[in-house]
Design a protein around this motif. Sequence first.
Motif, PDB file in Angstrom:
ATOM      1  N   THR A   1       0.849  -1.186   0.000  1.00 29.27           N
ATOM      2  CA  THR A   1       0.000   0.000   0.000  1.00 29.27           C
ATOM      3  C   THR A   1       0.883   1.234   0.000  1.00 29.27           C
ATOM      4  O   THR A   1       1.973   1.245   0.566  1.00 29.27           O
ATOM      5  N   TYR A   2       0.386   2.252  -0.631  1.00 24.07           N
ATOM      6  CA  TYR A   2       1.145   3.487  -0.784  1.00 24.07           C
ATOM      7  C   TYR A   2       0.774   4.467   0.314  1.00 24.07           C
ATOM      8  O   TYR A   2      -0.385   4.631   0.654  1.00 24.07           O
ATOM      9  N   ILE A   3       1.779   5.128   0.858  1.00 25.93           N
ATOM     10  CA  ILE A   3       1.577   6.165   1.870  1.00 25.93           C
ATOM     11  C   ILE A   3       1.973   7.493   1.236  1.00 25.93           C
ATOM     12  O   ILE A   3       3.069   7.619   0.691  1.00 25.93           O
ATOM     13  N   ASP A   4       1.088   8.475   1.293  1.00 20.92           N
ATOM     14  CA  ASP A   4       1.341   9.752   0.628  1.00 20.92           C
ATOM     15  C   ASP A   4       2.460  10.576   1.252  1.00 20.92           C
ATOM     16  O   ASP A   4       2.970  11.495   0.636  1.00 20.92           O
ATOM     17  N   SER A   5       2.871  10.275   2.452  1.00 25.12           N
ATOM     18  CA  SER A   5       3.855  11.120   3.132  1.00 25.12           C
ATOM     19  C   SER A   5       5.261  10.516   3.153  1.00 25.12           C
ATOM     20  O   SER A   5       6.007  10.732   4.095  1.00 25.12           O
ATOM     21  N   TYR A   6       5.649   9.784   2.126  1.00 26.27           N
ATOM     22  CA  TYR A   6       7.004   9.247   2.077  1.00 26.27           C
ATOM     23  C   TYR A   6       8.013  10.389   1.991  1.00 26.27           C
ATOM     24  O   TYR A   6       7.799  11.372   1.290  1.00 26.27           O
ATOM     25  N   SER A   7       9.121  10.211   2.689  1.00 26.02           N
ATOM     26  CA  SER A   7      10.191  11.207   2.631  1.00 26.02           C
ATOM     27  C   SER A   7      10.972  11.010   1.330  1.00 26.02           C
ATOM     28  O   SER A   7      10.834   9.996   0.645  1.00 26.02           O
ATOM     29  N   ALA A   8      11.826  11.982   1.025  1.00 20.36           N
ATOM     30  CA  ALA A   8      12.673  11.880  -0.165  1.00 20.36           C
ATOM     31  C   ALA A   8      13.566  10.646  -0.058  1.00 20.36           C
ATOM     32  O   ALA A   8      13.784   9.937  -1.049  1.00 20.36           O
ATOM     33  N   GLU A   9      14.075  10.360   1.150  1.00 21.40           N
ATOM     34  CA  GLU A   9      14.926   9.181   1.349  1.00 21.40           C
ATOM     35  C   GLU A   9      14.148   7.896   1.093  1.00 21.40           C
ATOM     36  O   GLU A   9      14.661   6.967   0.467  1.00 21.40           O
TER      37      GLU A   9
ATOM     38  N   MET B   1      11.507   7.545  -0.826  1.00 24.17           N
ATOM     39  CA  MET B   1      11.235   7.443  -2.257  1.00 24.17           C
ATOM     40  C   MET B   1      12.489   7.020  -3.015  1.00 24.17           C
ATOM     41  O   MET B   1      12.420   6.232  -3.958  1.00 24.17           O
ATOM     42  N   HIS B   2      13.639   7.502  -2.567  1.00 23.32           N
ATOM     43  CA  HIS B   2      14.891   7.100  -3.195  1.00 23.32           C
ATOM     44  C   HIS B   2      15.142   5.606  -2.965  1.00 23.32           C
ATOM     45  O   HIS B   2      15.544   4.886  -3.887  1.00 23.32           O
ATOM     46  N   GLU B   3      14.890   5.127  -1.758  1.00 22.50           N
ATOM     47  CA  GLU B   3      15.055   3.697  -1.448  1.00 22.50           C
ATOM     48  C   GLU B   3      14.093   2.845  -2.286  1.00 22.50           C
ATOM     49  O   GLU B   3      14.474   1.791  -2.787  1.00 22.50           O
ATOM     50  N   HIS B   4      12.855   3.301  -2.420  1.00 12.57           N
ATOM     51  CA  HIS B   4      11.898   2.582  -3.282  1.00 12.57           C
ATOM     52  C   HIS B   4      12.454   2.469  -4.699  1.00 12.57           C
ATOM     53  O   HIS B   4      12.459   1.384  -5.291  1.00 12.57           O
ATOM     54  N   SER B   5      12.910   3.594  -5.227  1.00 11.55           N
ATOM     55  CA  SER B   5      13.397   3.631  -6.603  1.00 11.55           C
ATOM     56  C   SER B   5      14.589   2.699  -6.794  1.00 11.55           C
ATOM     57  O   SER B   5      14.670   1.970  -7.783  1.00 11.55           O
TER      58      SER B   5
ATOM     59  N   HIS C   1       5.739   9.290  -8.333  1.00 11.41           N
ATOM     60  CA  HIS C   1       6.206   8.205  -7.466  1.00 11.41           C
ATOM     61  C   HIS C   1       5.060   7.257  -7.124  1.00 11.41           C
ATOM     62  O   HIS C   1       5.229   6.039  -7.163  1.00 11.41           O
ATOM     63  N   LYS C   2       3.919   7.843  -6.825  1.00  7.90           N
ATOM     64  CA  LYS C   2       2.757   7.017  -6.486  1.00  7.90           C
ATOM     65  C   LYS C   2       2.347   6.151  -7.685  1.00  7.90           C
ATOM     66  O   LYS C   2       2.067   4.960  -7.533  1.00  7.90           O
ATOM     67  N   LYS C   3       2.323   6.742  -8.869  1.00  9.39           N
ATOM     68  CA  LYS C   3       1.966   5.975 -10.078  1.00  9.39           C
ATOM     69  C   LYS C   3       2.973   4.856 -10.327  1.00  9.39           C
ATOM     70  O   LYS C   3       2.594   3.731 -10.665  1.00  9.39           O
TER      71      LYS C   3
END
Length: 158
Positions: free
Chosen positions: A4-12, A14-18, A103-105
């Motif tokens: 599930t996606y959380i709208d308040s991910y930090s930049a770090e 999001m970088h880890e996800h990527s 990022h969410k998409k």
Amino acid sequence: MKYTYIDSYSAEDMHEHSKKWFSELSFIKDEQRFLINLIHSFAIKPIDKNEFSKTEDFRNDIEENQKRLNPIIKQVQKHMNQLEIMIDGVNQLEMEQAYRKTHKKLFQKVNQFLLDYRTVKERGFAKLSSILKSTKQKKVLGNPNYQISTIKKEKINS
């Protein structure tokens, strides 16, 4: 497993996800090459039309999956390159919101791709497994030299 996606991910975050997506997708790309070679090795063995059809179905599924994979990898790479928008210290609210939206998409797209790929693999392995079982039985039944040997017990003199 669905994430599930959380709208308040930090930049770090999001970088880890990527980075994780890129790693997983790159692995899948290599794995797909391996699977295509594996399927070709089945196709050169003497198998009947039905079994050959199963290998072709699996190969086609992998190739369709490959067509979806390459654009996703490129999108993830581009997304990783644009992370600077989030960490540059410049207040660019619209661009940062666009990055989060992208990022969410991507989160949803990658998640769906991974689920679909897992399904393709499971079905394909089931097909290959059934071919292996049937060809193994044919070899045993069709081989006049195949014999079950027994181990003779020797008496041990004490």
